[in-house]
Scaffold this motif. Sequence first.
Motif, mmCIF file in Angstrom:
data_model
loop_
_atom_site.group_PDB
_atom_site.id
_atom_site.type_symbol
_atom_site.label_atom_id
_atom_site.label_comp_id
_atom_site.label_asym_id
_atom_site.label_seq_id
_atom_site.Cartn_x
_atom_site.Cartn_y
_atom_site.Cartn_z
ATOM 1 N N PRO A 215 -72.124 53.920 -23.334
ATOM 2 C CA PRO A 215 -73.381 53.923 -22.560
ATOM 3 C C PRO A 215 -73.184 53.439 -21.124
ATOM 4 O O PRO A 215 -72.184 52.785 -20.811
ATOM 5 N N PRO A 216 -74.123 53.784 -20.248
ATOM 6 C CA PRO A 216 -74.057 53.325 -18.864
ATOM 7 C C PRO A 216 -73.961 51.798 -18.795
ATOM 8 O O PRO A 216 -74.541 51.091 -19.619
ATOM 9 N N GLY A 217 -73.217 51.322 -17.829
ATOM 10 C CA GLY A 217 -73.060 49.879 -17.667
ATOM 11 C C GLY A 217 -71.810 49.323 -18.308
ATOM 12 O O GLY A 217 -71.415 48.192 -18.025
ATOM 13 N N VAL A 218 -71.171 50.105 -19.196
ATOM 14 C CA VAL A 218 -69.913 49.683 -19.808
ATOM 15 C C VAL A 218 -68.762 50.158 -18.915
ATOM 16 O O VAL A 218 -68.671 51.338 -18.602
ATOM 17 N N ARG A 219 -67.919 49.233 -18.505
ATOM 18 C CA ARG A 219 -66.734 49.617 -17.729
ATOM 19 C C ARG A 219 -65.699 50.176 -18.700
ATOM 20 O O ARG A 219 -65.188 49.465 -19.573
ATOM 21 N N VAL A 220 -65.412 51.458 -18.582
ATOM 22 C CA VAL A 220 -64.486 52.127 -19.495
ATOM 23 C C VAL A 220 -63.109 52.226 -18.836
ATOM 24 O O VAL A 220 -62.985 52.725 -17.713
ATOM 25 N N VAL A 221 -62.086 51.743 -19.547
ATOM 26 C CA VAL A 221 -60.705 51.834 -19.078
ATOM 27 C C VAL A 221 -59.903 52.595 -20.131
ATOM 28 O O VAL A 221 -59.987 52.287 -21.321
ATOM 29 N N THR A 222 -59.140 53.591 -19.692
ATOM 30 C CA THR A 222 -58.319 54.374 -20.620
ATOM 31 C C THR A 222 -56.848 54.229 -20.208
ATOM 32 O O THR A 222 -56.330 55.056 -19.452
ATOM 33 N N PRO A 223 -56.173 53.186 -20.698
ATOM 34 C CA PRO A 223 -54.774 52.962 -20.323
ATOM 35 C C PRO A 223 -53.869 54.080 -20.850
ATOM 36 O O PRO A 223 -53.856 54.357 -22.051
ATOM 37 N N ARG A 224 -53.170 54.725 -19.947
ATOM 38 C CA ARG A 224 -52.196 55.743 -20.342
ATOM 39 C C ARG A 224 -50.870 55.026 -20.577
ATOM 40 O O ARG A 224 -50.082 54.808 -19.661
ATOM 41 N N SER A 225 -50.646 54.666 -21.835
ATOM 42 C CA SER A 225 -49.552 53.769 -22.186
ATOM 43 C C SER A 225 -48.213 54.482 -22.239
ATOM 44 O O SER A 225 -48.108 55.612 -22.730
ATOM 45 N N ALA A 226 -47.187 53.790 -21.759
ATOM 46 C CA ALA A 226 -45.821 54.289 -21.780
ATOM 47 C C ALA A 226 -45.171 54.021 -23.134
ATOM 48 O O ALA A 226 -45.783 53.427 -24.034
ATOM 49 N N VAL A 227 -43.927 54.454 -23.273
ATOM 50 C CA VAL A 227 -43.122 54.148 -24.455
ATOM 51 C C VAL A 227 -42.931 52.638 -24.523
ATOM 52 O O VAL A 227 -42.522 52.013 -23.543
ATOM 53 N N VAL A 228 -43.255 52.046 -25.661
ATOM 54 C CA VAL A 228 -43.194 50.589 -25.803
ATOM 55 C C VAL A 228 -41.830 50.179 -26.362
ATOM 56 O O VAL A 228 -41.420 50.627 -27.435
ATOM 57 N N LEU A 229 -41.127 49.336 -25.607
ATOM 58 C CA LEU A 229 -39.843 48.796 -26.054
ATOM 59 C C LEU A 229 -40.091 47.461 -26.738
ATOM 60 O O LEU A 229 -40.686 46.558 -26.153
ATOM 61 N N SER A 230 -39.648 47.329 -27.970
ATOM 62 C CA SER A 230 -39.820 46.082 -28.713
ATOM 63 C C SER A 230 -38.533 45.743 -29.432
ATOM 64 O O SER A 230 -37.616 46.570 -29.534
ATOM 65 N N ARG A 231 -38.469 44.527 -29.956
ATOM 66 C CA ARG A 231 -37.267 44.097 -30.664
ATOM 67 C C ARG A 231 -37.209 44.637 -32.081
ATOM 68 O O ARG A 231 -36.151 44.602 -32.723
ATOM 69 N N SER A 232 -38.322 45.112 -32.590
ATOM 70 C CA SER A 232 -38.343 45.702 -33.932
ATOM 71 C C SER A 232 -39.405 46.789 -33.959
ATOM 72 O O SER A 232 -40.504 46.614 -33.444
ATOM 73 N N GLY A 233 -39.062 47.930 -34.544
ATOM 74 C CA GLY A 233 -40.018 49.022 -34.643
ATOM 75 C C GLY A 233 -40.263 49.690 -33.305
ATOM 76 O O GLY A 233 -39.468 49.604 -32.379
ATOM 77 N N GLY A 234 -41.397 50.359 -33.201
ATOM 78 C CA GLY A 234 -41.744 51.027 -31.959
ATOM 79 C C GLY A 234 -40.821 52.192 -31.667
ATOM 80 O O GLY A 234 -40.163 52.751 -32.552
ATOM 81 N N ALA A 235 -40.740 52.551 -30.388
ATOM 82 C CA ALA A 235 -39.988 53.734 -29.979
ATOM 83 C C ALA A 235 -38.491 53.605 -30.252
ATOM 84 O O ALA A 235 -37.796 54.602 -30.426
#
Length: 297
Positions: free
Chosen positions: A150-170
């Motif tokens: 609805p109007p008044g809500v600040r909408v953010v759509t993060p275009r996320s990159a490949v996530v590097l982690s120590r376990s799992g993920g990409a």
Amino acid sequence: MRIVMAGSSGLIGSDLSSRLISDGHDVTRLVRRPPNAAAEVRWDPAAGSLDPACLEGADAVINLCGAGIGDKPWTRGRIDELFRSRLDPTRTLTAAMRHLDAPPKVFISQSGAGYYGNAGQNLVTEEAPAGAGIMARICVEWEAAAHEAPPGVRVVTPRSAVVLSRSGGALGRLMPLLRAGLGGPLGNGRQYWPWITLPDISSAFAFLMTSALSGPVNVSAPQAADVNTLVTELAAALHRPALLRVPAPALRLVMGKLADELLLASQRMEPALLRGDGFRWQHPSVQGAVSWVVGGS
């Protein structure tokens, strides 16, 4: 802040919710099973079912829902699931917001670097157009669904990159091969993979809750890197060779469309808005990120 989070059990959601709680925020998790804690609320996004009251008084809603892109072969049914697992939760959340007299101040609804399709060697900022392909179509519809808030809500759509982690993920499947000295670049290795470490993507989402940014935001590290660079740095940090290149035809034979869109597509993504708004990365360089991934600081 009071935060409602959907998709809190995934790689990013688990890390982000822990961070927010440790920072003193009140986090309510939306779950699809019977709740087993006071901070959990049951919902059914496939049926569009969510009690709007759980969003009442929330400062922020964070939506991280979505089936894993590379978890299964891209059959027609799986592609449909990739769409539905993102669109159904997003629309359920925005529909619930529209029932409130005072909806949340900000809605952060994840998107992905796949929005840009295969952009080759071109540098892509948030102003770049959508690319072609299944992932680009998913991201376009995903972001449009978020903007049904609805109007008044600040909408953010993060275009996320490949996530590097120590376990799992990409890196979940690549790291064991590299540790064994059996890994190497994919395709010609000149395709750019936008990347970010797990601590930095959690920090970025926390940053976006209180920043003034809205709309699409590229969430990636500031240093661009192609696959050759990423794999070479990882192998060097592990003191292993990385000579076993996997040619593109072999990847396509095994993975079909998934190979072209997930492994061989190139997105040289620039986090222009994050950088311009003063966000600071813990791991801005490939070398620093790789050191953290293999167990350094």
